[in-house]
Design a protein around this motif. Structure first.
Motif, PDB file in Angstrom:
ATOM      1  N   UNK A  94      47.075 -20.712   7.932  1.00 26.71           N
ATOM      2  CA  UNK A  94      45.895 -19.881   7.699  1.00 26.71           C
ATOM      3  C   UNK A  94      45.207 -19.517   9.014  1.00 26.71           C
ATOM      4  N   UNK A  95      45.031 -20.493   9.882  1.00 25.30           N
ATOM      5  CA  UNK A  95      44.376 -20.239  11.172  1.00 25.30           C
ATOM      6  C   UNK A  95      45.209 -19.256  11.998  1.00 25.30           C
ATOM      7  N   UNK A  96      46.517 -19.485  12.060  1.00 24.95           N
ATOM      8  CA  UNK A  96      47.378 -18.559  12.804  1.00 24.95           C
ATOM      9  C   UNK A  96      47.331 -17.164  12.198  1.00 24.95           C
ATOM     10  N   UNK A  97      47.338 -17.083  10.864  1.00 23.10           N
ATOM     11  CA  UNK A  97      47.328 -15.786  10.192  1.00 23.10           C
ATOM     12  C   UNK A  97      46.021 -15.037  10.445  1.00 23.10           C
ATOM     13  N   UNK A  98      44.903 -15.727  10.389  1.00 22.28           N
ATOM     14  CA  UNK A  98      43.608 -15.091  10.655  1.00 22.28           C
ATOM     15  C   UNK A  98      43.552 -14.577  12.091  1.00 22.28           C
ATOM     16  N   UNK A  99      44.068 -15.384  13.000  1.00 21.01           N
ATOM     17  CA  UNK A  99      44.097 -14.972  14.407  1.00 21.01           C
ATOM     18  C   UNK A  99      44.980 -13.722  14.576  1.00 21.01           C
ATOM     19  N   UNK A 100      46.137 -13.748  13.930  1.00 18.57           N
ATOM     20  CA  UNK A 100      47.071 -12.626  14.024  1.00 18.57           C
ATOM     21  C   UNK A 100      46.475 -11.366  13.404  1.00 18.57           C
ATOM     22  N   UNK A 101      45.879 -11.488  12.219  1.00 18.43           N
ATOM     23  CA  UNK A 101      45.278 -10.323  11.575  1.00 18.43           C
ATOM     24  C   UNK A 101      44.119  -9.785  12.407  1.00 18.43           C
ATOM     25  N   UNK A 140      47.525 -16.624   3.081  1.00 17.25           N
ATOM     26  CA  UNK A 140      46.926 -17.737   3.827  1.00 17.25           C
ATOM     27  C   UNK A 140      45.670 -17.304   4.570  1.00 17.25           C
ATOM     28  N   UNK A 141      45.631 -16.065   5.005  1.00 19.05           N
ATOM     29  CA  UNK A 141      44.458 -15.587   5.748  1.00 19.05           C
ATOM     30  C   UNK A 141      43.217 -15.507   4.872  1.00 19.05           C
ATOM     31  N   UNK A 142      43.404 -15.559   3.564  1.00 20.53           N
ATOM     32  CA  UNK A 142      42.273 -15.511   2.639  1.00 20.53           C
ATOM     33  C   UNK A 142      41.713 -16.899   2.331  1.00 20.53           C
ATOM     34  N   UNK A 143      42.378 -17.956   2.807  1.00 25.86           N
ATOM     35  CA  UNK A 143      41.897 -19.312   2.558  1.00 25.86           C
ATOM     36  C   UNK A 143      40.608 -19.560   3.350  1.00 25.86           C
ATOM     37  N   UNK A 144      39.619 -20.081   2.693  1.00 26.34           N
ATOM     38  CA  UNK A 144      38.339 -20.341   3.350  1.00 26.34           C
ATOM     39  C   UNK A 144      38.439 -21.606   4.202  1.00 26.34           C
ATOM     40  N   UNK A 145      37.745 -21.621   5.338  1.00 23.03           N
ATOM     41  CA  UNK A 145      37.747 -22.831   6.165  1.00 23.03           C
ATOM     42  C   UNK A 145      37.084 -23.998   5.444  1.00 23.03           C
ATOM     43  N   UNK A 189      35.745 -20.491  13.497  1.00 27.54           N
ATOM     44  CA  UNK A 189      35.663 -19.584  14.640  1.00 27.54           C
ATOM     45  C   UNK A 189      36.642 -18.432  14.514  1.00 27.54           C
ATOM     46  N   UNK A 190      37.884 -18.745  14.171  1.00 22.98           N
ATOM     47  CA  UNK A 190      38.892 -17.686  14.070  1.00 22.98           C
ATOM     48  C   UNK A 190      38.575 -16.768  12.886  1.00 22.98           C
ATOM     49  N   UNK A 191      38.015 -17.306  11.817  1.00 20.01           N
ATOM     50  CA  UNK A 191      37.604 -16.475  10.680  1.00 20.01           C
ATOM     51  C   UNK A 191      36.494 -15.508  11.102  1.00 20.01           C
ATOM     52  N   UNK A 192      35.524 -16.003  11.828  1.00 21.40           N
ATOM     53  CA  UNK A 192      34.412 -15.164  12.288  1.00 21.40           C
ATOM     54  C   UNK A 192      34.879 -14.119  13.289  1.00 21.40           C
ATOM     55  N   UNK A 193      35.839 -14.474  14.118  1.00 22.26           N
ATOM     56  CA  UNK A 193      36.347 -13.541  15.119  1.00 22.26           C
ATOM     57  C   UNK A 193      37.020 -12.349  14.456  1.00 22.26           C
ATOM     58  N   UNK A 194      37.811 -12.592  13.409  1.00 20.49           N
ATOM     59  CA  UNK A 194      38.477 -11.497  12.697  1.00 20.49           C
ATOM     60  C   UNK A 194      37.456 -10.570  12.052  1.00 20.49           C
TER      61      UNK A 194
END
Length: 194
Positions: free
Chosen positions: A58-65, A102-107, A116-121
């Motif tokens: 999830x973290x990697x996916x959020x960063x990638x998106x 996975x990018x939709x999973x909440x921290x 942090x990575x969620x907020x950055x996206x």
């Protein structure tokens, strides 16, 4: 001693690729270990559980998106940036269905890296919407509407729910253009006070 070249990031990266192939819900540690050429207990040197592996994906996916959206919008503004971001979002989600899921999973509360990575996206979207001079709750509403609009389309498309004869790409273009038109009149859409 961990296997040479095997790191937590590499395990998560390979798991993300595998999940895109088999589905996030069908990802197993046994299958991942086989893919990496190690015994399953060796994975525990890098991850704690399937749940922690999904968190890392999830973290990697959020960063990638977030990176995909940033690259799509760089040097653009307004409608051009929103259009480019929308297409990049849809294309990435179609190419990486499990990573998208996975990018939709909440921290988890207190997971600073994930938060942090969620907020950055989301900040990428926020930055693009500044062209519309939206502030406070108006900006939050627009961000939620943008994300919901794209997410809904992507999920329905992935599920094969667009069986009607009209061209899906044309429908997506109209959706994005309609959202851009709505943004131009966003302040007029404020609901009455309760």
């Amino acid at each position: 001693m961990p296997r040479a070249g095997l790191t937590r990031d590499r395990v998560a990266g390979e798991a993300a690729v595998m999940a895109d192939e088999v589905g996030l819900g069908r990802l197993t540690l046994a299958g991942l270990a086989e893919r990496l050429g190690v015994r399953q207990p060796s994975l525990y040197k890098h991850i704690d559980s399937v749940a922690s592996l999904r968190r890392d994906i999830s973290v990697q996916a959020k960063r990638e998106l977030g990176d995909v959206l940033a690259r799509a919008s760089v040097g653009r503004s307004g409608a051009d940036a929103i259009t480019a971001m929308s297409h990049a979002y849809r294309d990435w989600a179609r190419r990486h269905p499990a990573r998208y899921e996975a990018s939709m999973l909440m921290p988890s509360p207190g997971d600073v890296e994930d938060e942090t990575v969620s907020a950055t996206a989301i900040q990428v979207i926020t930055d693009v919407l500044t062209a519309y001079r939206l502030e406070g709750d108006d900006a939050v509403d627009a961000i939620r509407a943008f994300r919901s609009t794209l997410h809904g389309f992507v999920v329905f498309e992935a599920a094969g729910a667009f069986a009607m004869s009209a061209d899906v790409d044309r429908s997506f273009e109209r959706l994005v253009r309609g959202f851009i038109v709505a943004l131009g009149q966003w302040n007029e859409t404020v609901p009455p006070a309760r």
